[in-house]
Design a protein around this motif. Structure first.
Motif, PDB file in Angstrom:
ATOM      1  N   PRO A   1       0.834  -1.209   0.000  1.00 37.37           N
ATOM      2  CA  PRO A   1       0.000   0.000   0.000  1.00 37.37           C
ATOM      3  C   PRO A   1       0.864   1.254   0.000  1.00 37.37           C
ATOM      4  O   PRO A   1       2.040   1.216   0.398  1.00 37.37           O
ATOM      5  CB  PRO A   1      -0.804  -0.124   1.296  1.00 37.37           C
ATOM      6  N   ILE A   2       0.280   2.358  -0.424  1.00 37.18           N
ATOM      7  CA  ILE A   2       1.041   3.602  -0.551  1.00 37.18           C
ATOM      8  C   ILE A   2       0.568   4.677   0.425  1.00 37.18           C
ATOM      9  O   ILE A   2       1.146   5.756   0.462  1.00 37.18           O
ATOM     10  CB  ILE A   2       0.973   4.155  -1.986  1.00 37.18           C
ATOM     11  N   ARG A   3      -0.467   4.398   1.201  1.00 38.65           N
ATOM     12  CA  ARG A   3      -0.931   5.394   2.161  1.00 38.65           C
ATOM     13  C   ARG A   3      -1.716   4.712   3.285  1.00 38.65           C
ATOM     14  O   ARG A   3      -2.027   3.528   3.207  1.00 38.65           O
ATOM     15  CB  ARG A   3      -1.806   6.454   1.482  1.00 38.65           C
ATOM     16  N   ILE A   4      -2.049   5.505   4.324  1.00 40.39           N
ATOM     17  CA  ILE A   4      -2.870   5.059   5.451  1.00 40.39           C
ATOM     18  C   ILE A   4      -4.082   5.967   5.531  1.00 40.39           C
ATOM     19  O   ILE A   4      -3.960   7.193   5.408  1.00 40.39           O
ATOM     20  CB  ILE A   4      -2.085   5.115   6.773  1.00 40.39           C
ATOM     21  N   LEU A   5      -5.262   5.376   5.749  1.00 41.13           N
ATOM     22  CA  LEU A   5      -6.488   6.139   5.960  1.00 41.13           C
ATOM     23  C   LEU A   5      -6.925   6.000   7.416  1.00 41.13           C
ATOM     24  O   LEU A   5      -7.045   4.888   7.937  1.00 41.13           O
ATOM     25  CB  LEU A   5      -7.615   5.642   5.047  1.00 41.13           C
ATOM     26  N   VAL A   6      -7.161   7.141   8.050  1.00 44.67           N
ATOM     27  CA  VAL A   6      -7.594   7.195   9.446  1.00 44.67           C
ATOM     28  C   VAL A   6      -9.110   7.360   9.482  1.00 44.67           C
ATOM     29  O   VAL A   6      -9.665   8.248   8.832  1.00 44.67           O
ATOM     30  CB  VAL A   6      -6.900   8.355  10.185  1.00 44.67           C
ATOM     31  N   HIS A   7      -9.781   6.505  10.265  1.00 42.80           N
ATOM     32  CA  HIS A   7     -11.233   6.526  10.420  1.00 42.80           C
ATOM     33  C   HIS A   7     -11.582   6.695  11.900  1.00 42.80           C
ATOM     34  O   HIS A   7     -10.755   6.442  12.783  1.00 42.80           O
ATOM     35  CB  HIS A   7     -11.862   5.203   9.965  1.00 42.80           C
ATOM     36  N   HIS A   8     -12.831   7.091  12.164  1.00 40.17           N
ATOM     37  CA  HIS A   8     -13.391   6.916  13.504  1.00 40.17           C
ATOM     38  C   HIS A   8     -14.637   6.051  13.374  1.00 40.17           C
ATOM     39  O   HIS A   8     -15.246   5.961  12.311  1.00 40.17           O
ATOM     40  CB  HIS A   8     -13.682   8.254  14.193  1.00 40.17           C
ATOM     41  N   THR A   9     -15.011   5.401  14.470  1.00 39.52           N
ATOM     42  CA  THR A   9     -16.155   4.496  14.402  1.00 39.52           C
ATOM     43  C   THR A   9     -17.479   5.245  14.428  1.00 39.52           C
ATOM     44  O   THR A   9     -18.517   4.660  14.123  1.00 39.52           O
ATOM     45  CB  THR A   9     -16.142   3.507  15.584  1.00 39.52           C
ATOM     46  N   ALA A  10     -17.449   6.547  14.796  1.00 40.27           N
ATOM     47  CA  ALA A  10     -18.659   7.358  14.936  1.00 40.27           C
ATOM     48  C   ALA A  10     -19.586   6.785  16.001  1.00 40.27           C
ATOM     49  O   ALA A  10     -20.797   6.996  15.960  1.00 40.27           O
ATOM     50  CB  ALA A  10     -19.392   7.502  13.601  1.00 40.27           C
ATOM     51  N   GLY A  11     -19.018   6.069  16.963  1.00 32.94           N
ATOM     52  CA  GLY A  11     -19.778   5.523  18.075  1.00 32.94           C
ATOM     53  C   GLY A  11     -19.539   6.316  19.350  1.00 32.94           C
ATOM     54  O   GLY A  11     -18.928   7.391  19.334  1.00 32.94           O
ATOM     55  N   PRO A  12     -19.998   5.798  20.498  1.00 36.58           N
ATOM     56  CA  PRO A  12     -19.844   6.520  21.765  1.00 36.58           C
ATOM     57  C   PRO A  12     -18.389   6.689  22.164  1.00 36.58           C
ATOM     58  O   PRO A  12     -17.539   5.840  21.872  1.00 36.58           O
ATOM     59  CB  PRO A  12     -20.579   5.623  22.767  1.00 36.58           C
ATOM     60  N   ASN A  13     -18.104   7.798  22.838  1.00 43.34           N
ATOM     61  CA  ASN A  13     -16.780   8.020  23.429  1.00 43.34           C
ATOM     62  C   ASN A  13     -16.783   7.432  24.837  1.00 43.34           C
ATOM     63  O   ASN A  13     -16.842   8.146  25.831  1.00 43.34           O
ATOM     64  CB  ASN A  13     -16.437   9.506  23.456  1.00 43.34           C
ATOM     65  N   GLY A  14     -16.722   6.120  24.882  1.00 40.66           N
ATOM     66  CA  GLY A  14     -16.831   5.417  26.154  1.00 40.66           C
ATOM     67  C   GLY A  14     -15.636   5.629  27.056  1.00 40.66           C
ATOM     68  O   GLY A  14     -14.567   6.071  26.633  1.00 40.66           O
ATOM     69  N   THR A  15     -15.821   5.277  28.325  1.00 39.34           N
ATOM     70  CA  THR A  15     -14.752   5.441  29.319  1.00 39.34           C
ATOM     71  C   THR A  15     -14.261   4.111  29.864  1.00 39.34           C
ATOM     72  O   THR A  15     -13.510   4.085  30.837  1.00 39.34           O
ATOM     73  CB  THR A  15     -15.245   6.322  30.479  1.00 39.34           C
ATOM     74  N   ASP A  16     -14.682   3.009  29.261  1.00 38.13           N
ATOM     75  CA  ASP A  16     -14.143   1.702  29.646  1.00 38.13           C
ATOM     76  C   ASP A  16     -12.929   1.439  28.770  1.00 38.13           C
ATOM     77  O   ASP A  16     -13.046   1.139  27.581  1.00 38.13           O
ATOM     78  CB  ASP A  16     -15.196   0.612  29.435  1.00 38.13           C
ATOM     79  N   TYR A  17     -11.746   1.570  29.350  1.00 34.11           N
ATOM     80  CA  TYR A  17     -10.513   1.475  28.581  1.00 34.11           C
ATOM     81  C   TYR A  17      -9.857   0.093  28.687  1.00 34.11           C
ATOM     82  O   TYR A  17      -8.718  -0.090  28.288  1.00 34.11           O
ATOM     83  CB  TYR A  17      -9.511   2.550  29.050  1.00 34.11           C
ATOM     84  N   GLY A  18     -10.561  -0.870  29.228  1.00 32.89           N
ATOM     85  CA  GLY A  18      -9.995  -2.195  29.446  1.00 32.89           C
ATOM     86  C   GLY A  18      -9.962  -3.048  28.197  1.00 32.89           C
ATOM     87  O   GLY A  18     -10.570  -2.743  27.157  1.00 32.89           O
ATOM     88  N   VAL A  19      -9.264  -4.151  28.311  1.00 26.88           N
ATOM     89  CA  VAL A  19      -9.129  -5.094  27.204  1.00 26.88           C
ATOM     90  C   VAL A  19     -10.461  -5.735  26.823  1.00 26.88           C
ATOM     91  O   VAL A  19     -10.779  -5.838  25.628  1.00 26.88           O
ATOM     92  CB  VAL A  19      -8.075  -6.167  27.554  1.00 26.88           C
ATOM     93  N   PRO A  20     -11.270  -6.188  27.791  1.00 26.97           N
ATOM     94  CA  PRO A  20     -12.562  -6.787  27.390  1.00 26.97           C
ATOM     95  C   PRO A  20     -13.408  -5.832  26.552  1.00 26.97           C
ATOM     96  O   PRO A  20     -14.056  -6.247  25.584  1.00 26.97           O
ATOM     97  CB  PRO A  20     -13.229  -7.118  28.723  1.00 26.97           C
TER      98      PRO A  20
END
Length: 425
Positions: A101-120
């Protein structure tokens, strides 16, 4: 809990201690140190013999990596493989292209900005995205190559993406942005970044992941783009998109490279939507009227009539397909972005037509022929030139010239796309 789970838990505790006291609603100051782990338990899964392999697109130039001296020591972030987050098997084997590939595209999920930062929570995010992409969109697997949670956990998206990245020679075909699914790596970032900024954990992992991808594939650190640069979408959100110059600069720093301001700033196509005002909207109205989709006097307000004209343009060109990330809902619904702007802002030769600053007289509104500007095209150029106090405009206004008139100085967003026949699923 198995060994992989214990390793993740220890990483989560370490990550939390490193960012304790940081404001989670702002980008971290300064380049700092990437928080992504450099270790990975076990080996990345090797694709089984015989996956379908397609040749690379012949019309697309290769990345700069063939002659690029890679800085030693670009750390490999820990990326959880598909089986680690409980991925379903793809409905059919992903296609692998014999090209980098020749570039990277950055996306957001457009979902909630949650505060659960854990692995699960991160693993549940990856499963939710895959479920939506397979069951709702009908794709064979997750559309993006990689996913990053708000806790900074990086995960493989589409099966085999990590193994091919580690080898650095081929790419798995994605489904994150039609036209960019082979020549661009797609990274999905959890959250909505229209009015908020990513957490420090996500930001650190994003830049570390981009640096590793750039190093392995030989992609220049300036070749990082937002989804909106190529599609009619607000993705990855205004705040994250505005941070891309900083991301390019910090990725370059992690790779041991220096880049100029001109290299990290892109002019590009503005993403216009309902409620916007200004010269870019007025220019768009003139161009829409020249194309036969807008009636009335342009006034620089993106109202319902303007949105309807944009939607009509997109439907006429079949450009309005929902393709964005985990939600698939913010593309092609009256947003004028990187896919539809080139349909309006066609290359034209001004010649003796000149440029009229501001709105001026309405005149006849006569459209021009192929390569010949009509009255409204000349007015669109004049509105933009006047807004930027540009004393002279090139005789030929092509894509890069339009982008600079619309967005100001900077390196234009390049064209080019995937080869014909890419499934986009």
């Amino acid at each position: 809990m198995d060994g992989a789970g214990r390793a993740w838990s220890r990483r989560g505790v370490l990550l939390g201690s490193l960012v304790a006291g940081a404001a989670l609603t702002g980008l971290p100051a300064g380049p700092g140190r990437a928080l992504a782990s450099t270790g990975a338990p076990g080996r990345a899964p090797v694709p089984p013999p015989g996956p379908p392999v397609a040749p690379g697109p012949p019309a697309v130039p290769g990345p700069v990596g063939d002659g690029l001296a890679h800085a030693e020591g670009v750390p490999a972030p820990y990326i959880a493989r598909c089986f680690e987050w409980g991925a379903r098997p793809p409905s059919s084997p992903p296609q692998i292209h014999d090209v980098r590939p020749i570039r990277i595209l950055v996306h957001h999920t457009a979902g909630p900005n949650g505060t659960d930062y854990g692995v699960p929570a991160a693993h549940a995010l990856a499963r939710g995205i895959q479920r939506y992409h397979m069951d709702h969109n009908g794709w064979l697997d997750s559309g993006q190559h990689f996913t990053i949670s708000r806790g900074g956990h990086v995960m493989e998206g589409r099966l085999w993406s990590l193994g091919e990245l580690n080898r650095g020679r081929r790419v798995v075909e994605g489904a994150h942005s039609p036209g960019q699914n082979v020549i661009a790596i797609g990274i999905e970032n959890e959250g909505t970044y229209t009015g908020a900024t990513p957490t420090p954990m996500l930001w650190h992992s994003l830049r570390a992941t981009c640096a590793y991808i750039c190093d392995k594939y030989g992609i220049a650190p300036t070749e990082l783009y937002g989804h909106r640069d190529f599609r009619d979408t607000l993705c990855p959100g205004d705040r994250l998109y505005a941070a891309l110059p900083r991301l390019r600069r910090e990725v370059a720093s992690l790779m041991g490279r220096r880049v100029s301001r001109t290299e990290v700033v892109r002019s590009g196509w503005p993403a216009l939507r309902g409620g916007d005002r200004g010269p870019a909207v007025e220019a768009a109205q003139y161009l829409l009227r020249d194309s036969g989709f807008y009636r009335g006097r342009p006034d620089g307000r993106y109202d319902a009539r303007t949105g309807a004209a944009v939607t009509a343009l997109q439907r006429a060109h079949r450009a309005g397909r929902p393709v964005c990330g985990a939600c698939g809902a913010d593309a092609g619904t009256g947003v004028l972005g990187g896919l539809s702007w080139p349909l309006l802002a066609r290359p034209v030769r001004l010649g003796s037509a000149g440029v009229r600053g501001g709105r001026g007289a309405e005149g006849s509104g006569v459209p021009g022929g192929p390569g010949v500007p009509g009255d409204d095209v000349v007015r669109a150029v004049g509105v933009l030139a006047a807004a930027r106090n540009t004393e002279s405009v090139p005789d030929v206004v092509d894509g890069p010239a339009w982008q600079r008139l619309l967005s100001g100085p900077g390196t234009p967003v390049p064209g080019g796309g995937d080869p014909a026949g890419v499934a986009n699923r």
